[in-house]
Structure formats: C-alpha cells, structure tokens
Design a protein around this motif. Structure first.
Motif, PDB file in Angstrom:
ATOM      1  N   PHE A 236       0.737  -1.135   0.054  1.00 29.14           N
ATOM      2  CA  PHE A 236      -0.042  -0.058   0.147  1.00 29.14           C
ATOM      3  C   PHE A 236       0.853   1.525  -0.020  1.00 29.14           C
ATOM      4  CE2 PHE A 236      -3.520  -2.628   1.158  1.00 29.14           C
ATOM      5  CZ  PHE A 236      -4.548  -2.401   0.726  1.00 29.14           C
ATOM      6  N   LEU A 237       2.097   1.107   0.673  1.00 26.40           N
ATOM      7  CA  LEU A 237       2.830   2.447   0.753  1.00 26.40           C
ATOM      8  C   LEU A 237       3.584   2.515  -0.445  1.00 26.40           C
ATOM      9  CD1 LEU A 237       1.901   2.409   3.632  1.00 26.40           C
ATOM     10  CD2 LEU A 237       4.155   3.006   4.435  1.00 26.40           C
ATOM     11  N   GLU A 238       4.291   1.645  -0.889  1.00 27.75           N
ATOM     12  CA  GLU A 238       5.328   1.739  -1.774  1.00 27.75           C
ATOM     13  C   GLU A 238       5.033   1.404  -3.451  1.00 27.75           C
ATOM     14  OE1 GLU A 238       7.742   3.578  -0.872  1.00 27.75           O
ATOM     15  OE2 GLU A 238       7.394   3.110   1.460  1.00 27.75           O
ATOM     16  N   VAL A 239       3.967   0.501  -3.541  1.00 25.69           N
ATOM     17  CA  VAL A 239       3.570  -0.132  -4.726  1.00 25.69           C
ATOM     18  C   VAL A 239       2.480   0.779  -5.283  1.00 25.69           C
ATOM     19  CG1 VAL A 239       2.854  -2.027  -6.237  1.00 25.69           C
ATOM     20  CG2 VAL A 239       4.557  -2.362  -4.417  1.00 25.69           C
ATOM     21  N   LYS A 240       1.362   0.749  -4.398  1.00 28.84           N
ATOM     22  CA  LYS A 240      -0.002   1.658  -4.514  1.00 28.84           C
ATOM     23  C   LYS A 240       0.324   3.054  -4.320  1.00 28.84           C
ATOM     24  CE  LYS A 240      -3.868  -0.382  -5.008  1.00 28.84           C
ATOM     25  NZ  LYS A 240      -5.139  -0.825  -4.813  1.00 28.84           N
ATOM     26  N   GLU A 241       1.408   3.440  -3.606  1.00 24.28           N
ATOM     27  CA  GLU A 241       1.391   4.716  -3.194  1.00 24.28           C
ATOM     28  C   GLU A 241       0.182   5.218  -2.468  1.00 24.28           C
ATOM     29  OE1 GLU A 241       3.032   6.898  -6.425  1.00 24.28           O
ATOM     30  OE2 GLU A 241       5.322   5.729  -6.114  1.00 24.28           O
ATOM     31  N   PRO A 243      -0.727   5.841   1.001  1.00 22.76           N
ATOM     32  CA  PRO A 243      -0.180   5.706   2.603  1.00 22.76           C
ATOM     33  C   PRO A 243      -1.601   6.246   3.292  1.00 22.76           C
ATOM     34  CG  PRO A 243       0.692   7.783   1.691  1.00 22.76           C
ATOM     35  CD  PRO A 243       0.358   6.699   0.367  1.00 22.76           C
ATOM     36  N   GLY A 244      -2.343   7.178   2.637  1.00 24.12           N
ATOM     37  CA  GLY A 244      -3.543   7.789   3.443  1.00 24.12           C
ATOM     38  C   GLY A 244      -4.586   6.293   3.715  1.00 24.12           C
ATOM     39  N   ARG A 245      -4.664   5.599   2.636  1.00 17.53           N
ATOM     40  CA  ARG A 245      -5.590   4.305   2.588  1.00 17.53           C
ATOM     41  C   ARG A 245      -4.884   3.345   3.797  1.00 17.53           C
ATOM     42  NH1 ARG A 245      -7.171   0.135  -2.003  1.00 17.53           N
ATOM     43  NH2 ARG A 245      -8.651  -0.923  -1.170  1.00 17.53           N
ATOM     44  N   TRP A 246      -3.557   3.108   3.819  1.00 17.16           N
ATOM     45  CA  TRP A 246      -3.278   2.539   4.926  1.00 17.16           C
ATOM     46  C   TRP A 246      -3.474   3.090   6.397  1.00 17.16           C
ATOM     47  CZ3 TRP A 246      -1.270  -2.202   5.580  1.00 17.16           C
ATOM     48  CH2 TRP A 246      -0.739  -2.563   6.674  1.00 17.16           C
ATOM     49  N   ARG A 247      -3.382   4.392   6.579  1.00 11.90           N
ATOM     50  CA  ARG A 247      -3.767   4.814   7.847  1.00 11.90           C
ATOM     51  C   ARG A 247      -5.318   4.777   8.074  1.00 11.90           C
ATOM     52  NH1 ARG A 247      -0.046   8.984   6.342  1.00 11.90           N
ATOM     53  NH2 ARG A 247      -1.788  10.158   5.190  1.00 11.90           N
ATOM     54  N   ASN A 248      -5.873   4.861   7.001  1.00  9.84           N
ATOM     55  CA  ASN A 248      -7.248   4.953   7.273  1.00  9.84           C
ATOM     56  C   ASN A 248      -7.808   3.127   7.955  1.00  9.84           C
ATOM     57  OD1 ASN A 248      -7.749   7.460   6.770  1.00  9.84           O
ATOM     58  ND2 ASN A 248      -8.390   7.101   4.479  1.00  9.84           N
ATOM     59  N   PHE A 249      -7.015   2.341   7.294  1.00  9.17           N
ATOM     60  CA  PHE A 249      -7.391   1.079   7.789  1.00  9.17           C
ATOM     61  C   PHE A 249      -7.513   0.999   9.533  1.00  9.17           C
ATOM     62  CE2 PHE A 249      -5.366  -1.189   4.078  1.00  9.17           C
ATOM     63  CZ  PHE A 249      -6.616  -0.964   3.362  1.00  9.17           C
ATOM     64  N   PHE A 250      -6.574   1.572  10.106  1.00 10.65           N
ATOM     65  CA  PHE A 250      -6.385   1.546  11.641  1.00 10.65           C
ATOM     66  C   PHE A 250      -6.786   2.910  12.247  1.00 10.65           C
ATOM     67  CE2 PHE A 250      -2.896  -0.357   9.211  1.00 10.65           C
ATOM     68  CZ  PHE A 250      -3.084  -1.698   9.751  1.00 10.65           C
ATOM     69  N   GLU A 251      -7.189   3.924  11.566  1.00 11.75           N
ATOM     70  CA  GLU A 251      -7.606   5.205  12.488  1.00 11.75           C
ATOM     71  C   GLU A 251      -8.841   4.773  13.338  1.00 11.75           C
ATOM     72  OE1 GLU A 251      -8.405   9.748  11.327  1.00 11.75           O
ATOM     73  OE2 GLU A 251      -8.157   8.269   9.755  1.00 11.75           O
ATOM     74  N   GLY A 252      -8.777   5.382  14.674  1.00 13.97           N
ATOM     75  CA  GLY A 252      -9.993   5.116  15.433  1.00 13.97           C
ATOM     76  C   GLY A 252      -9.941   3.844  15.989  1.00 13.97           C
ATOM     77  N   SER A 253      -9.315   2.706  15.675  1.00 13.46           N
ATOM     78  CA  SER A 253      -8.967   1.817  16.468  1.00 13.46           C
ATOM     79  C   SER A 253      -7.924   1.472  17.454  1.00 13.46           C
ATOM     80  CB  SER A 253      -9.049   0.523  15.465  1.00 13.46           C
ATOM     81  OG  SER A 253      -7.520   0.526  14.794  1.00 13.46           O
ATOM     82  N   ILE A 254      -7.882   0.418  18.028  1.00 11.33           N
ATOM     83  CA  ILE A 254      -7.061   0.329  19.331  1.00 11.33           C
ATOM     84  C   ILE A 254      -5.487  -0.067  18.717  1.00 11.33           C
ATOM     85  CG2 ILE A 254      -8.534  -0.560  21.011  1.00 11.33           C
ATOM     86  CD1 ILE A 254      -7.753  -3.377  20.216  1.00 11.33           C
ATOM     87  N   PHE A 255      -5.457  -0.331  17.270  1.00 11.16           N
ATOM     88  CA  PHE A 255      -4.388  -0.261  16.515  1.00 11.16           C
ATOM     89  C   PHE A 255      -3.914   0.792  15.570  1.00 11.16           C
ATOM     90  CE2 PHE A 255      -6.497  -4.612  17.165  1.00 11.16           C
ATOM     91  CZ  PHE A 255      -5.488  -5.245  17.637  1.00 11.16           C
TER      92      PHE A 255
END
Length: 297
Positions: A236-241, A243-255
């Motif tokens: 997600f960070l380097e191939v699809k570029e 990073p926002g989507r990666w952050r959104n996966f975890f935002e607001g969770s205990i992770f």
C-alpha cells in the motif's frame, strides 16, 4: 492465488514465496474486504480479547516445509488424526449428538493439523542435543492447542472460522519471506540498493511489532494471533502509493499505531534481525506468559 475454498491444495504448498502470494490474494482478491487481513477485527473489552471476524492467521495461510509435508504424509498414511487427544472445549463439542457444520469442520481440521504439528515437533527436535529444545517445542505446541481450544468457544465463531496457525512455523516463513523478497529486489534492481535496504528495515520493524504483540498479548491469553502485515504495508505504501488508505485502515481503532508511516526504530537494532532459529521463540519457566523472542546471528 489458489481458491480459498480449496484448503487441501494450499496446505501442501512448500514454497516460502506463497506467503507473499497469500498476502497479494488478500489485497487484490476482494478490495472491499480488507477486514480479512486486518487486526482491527480483534477487539478488547474488560481485559479480554476476541475476534469479531476470522482475520487471524490460519493453518492454510502457512506454507508447508518439506518436513511438514513428510509429517502430513505419515499422518494420512497411519491415520494419526484419529488418535489426537482433543483439548476440553473441542472434546466436549465433538461428543454432542448434533453438531453445527462449522464446529464439525473445525474439529476435523484441528485433528489433522494437531497430528501433523505434533509429529513434526518430535521428528525435528526429538533427537536434539539440547535437552531443553524438545520441551520448548512441546510447550509451544501446547500453547497452540489451547489457543485452538479457546477459539471454538468464541461468541462470534461461525462458518469460515479456520484453525489458527502454529506460531513457530508461521513466524519462520513470515521472516524468511521478508528477507528473501528484499534480497531478490536488491539483486534485480541494484541501482536502488539503498532504497531496498530502507524498505527491508521498515518491513522488519513491522515483523518485530507483530512478534511483540504475540509475546505480550495474544499468546499468554491463548488468542489466535493476527497476520503479519509487512507485505501488505509495503504494497500500500510503496507499490500503490496510498499511505492515506493504509492509515485509514487503523484510524480510530486500538491499532491506530499500525497506521504510522515510519515504523523504524530510532536505533538501528532492527537491522540486525535475521531468520530466528526454531521460530525464534523460547518458552521458559513452564508458562506461555514468559515467552521471549530470541534473535540469533
């Protein structure tokens, strides 16, 4: 990727690269179903952890070594799965006259997996010169059995919930796949060697955070451990570029911390990580809560 409805074919795969093919399949097979690999499906309430959906690492996410394949063949030939001693919860369910199909398939898969892993532990470490090594492996195996035992009584348990992966095996292949992947990238694209080294350090930091969660959180409470996301993160960070989507996966969770873009330690200790011996795990003092990770040169 092999169809997820065909676990028998996946279970006998031997290449370490299948770790990455599994990850690619999870990312690309159904873009709307990231929950199939995210630890955010693991909730924590009142000191207890529980999975809301089966996004944990399973036996069919784990490539088989040659010795595991040999163990599987022995188990099938000698019908050792029929001789497995079931842990309490699984045994109680197996004795019911009417059994849900999800419980029936889980018990069958557990019996087969338990027979294979138990035979593998004995075959690989039974003749070890270190008298403590076999005992260590047996404690790891017992920890896995009790994890499987607890999962089947999860209030969310349903169709599609598979037997959890055995940490010793999954950990070895996860780490080996990570080291091998970036080594090959450096060989293929040597002009970007420094960049590949940065990606490797970042990926190893993800692996270490994942191991730490197993040691401190999931293993002591017999909770199925999450999948290691080093390749998912790299993709997600380097191939699809994205990073926002990666952050959104975890935002607001205990992770939430898993969404941090830079995870390398300020010290360069992670650069010393290599493939750990016997899975890199040591059970001391007879308790899974005393688990330690041993990183060896």
């Amino acid at each position: 990727m092999t169809d997820p409805q065909e676990p028998q074919k996946i279970f006998l795969v031997t290449s370490q690269h299948t770790f990455i093919s599994f990850a690619k399949g999870e990312i690309l097979h159904d873009p709307s179903a990231e929950s199939c690999f995210l630890p955010t499906s693991l909730s924590h309430h009142g000191g207890e952890w529980d999975w809301n959906s089966p996004a944990y690492a399973t036996v069919i996410d784990t490539p088989m070594t040659d010795k595991l394949v040999q163990a599987a063949l022995v188990v099938m030939r000698n019908k050792l799965a029929d001789k497995v001693v079931l842990p309490p919860n699984i045994k109680m369910l197996s004795e019911k006259n009417i059994l849900l199909e999800c419980h029936k398939s889980y018990i069958k898969e557990f019996s087969k997996s338990a027979a294979i892993f138990e035979y593998w532990v004995q075959a690989c470490y039974g003749d070890s010169e270190d008298p403590n090594k076999l005992a260590t492996m047996k404690k790891a195996f017992e920890n896995w059995r009790l994890t499987c035992n607890k999962l089947i009584f999860s209030p969310n348990f349903s169709t599609g919930w598979r037997v959890p992966a055995f940490f010793l095996v999954y950990n070895m292949y996860c780490t080996n796949a990570c080291l091998d992947y970036f080594k090959k990238q450096k060989e293929l694209y040597a002009i970007k060697e420094d960049l590949w080294e940065e990606y490797l350090l970042d990926a190893l930091a993800v692996v270490e955070a994942w191991r730490d969660m197993f040691v401190r959180r999931t293993s002591p409470q017999y909770i199925a451990f999450p999948k290691c996301l080093w390749y998912h993160r790299y993709f997600f960070l380097e191939v699809k570029e994205q990073p926002g989507r990666w952050r959104n996966f975890f935002e607001g969770s205990i992770f939430d911390d898993r969404g941090i873009i830079s995870v390398q330690n300020e010290s360069d200790d992670v650069a010393e990580v290599v493939l750990p011996n016997v899975g890199g795990v040591c059970f001391d003092n007879g308790s899974p809560s005393d688990l330690e990770i041993n990183i060896q040169e």
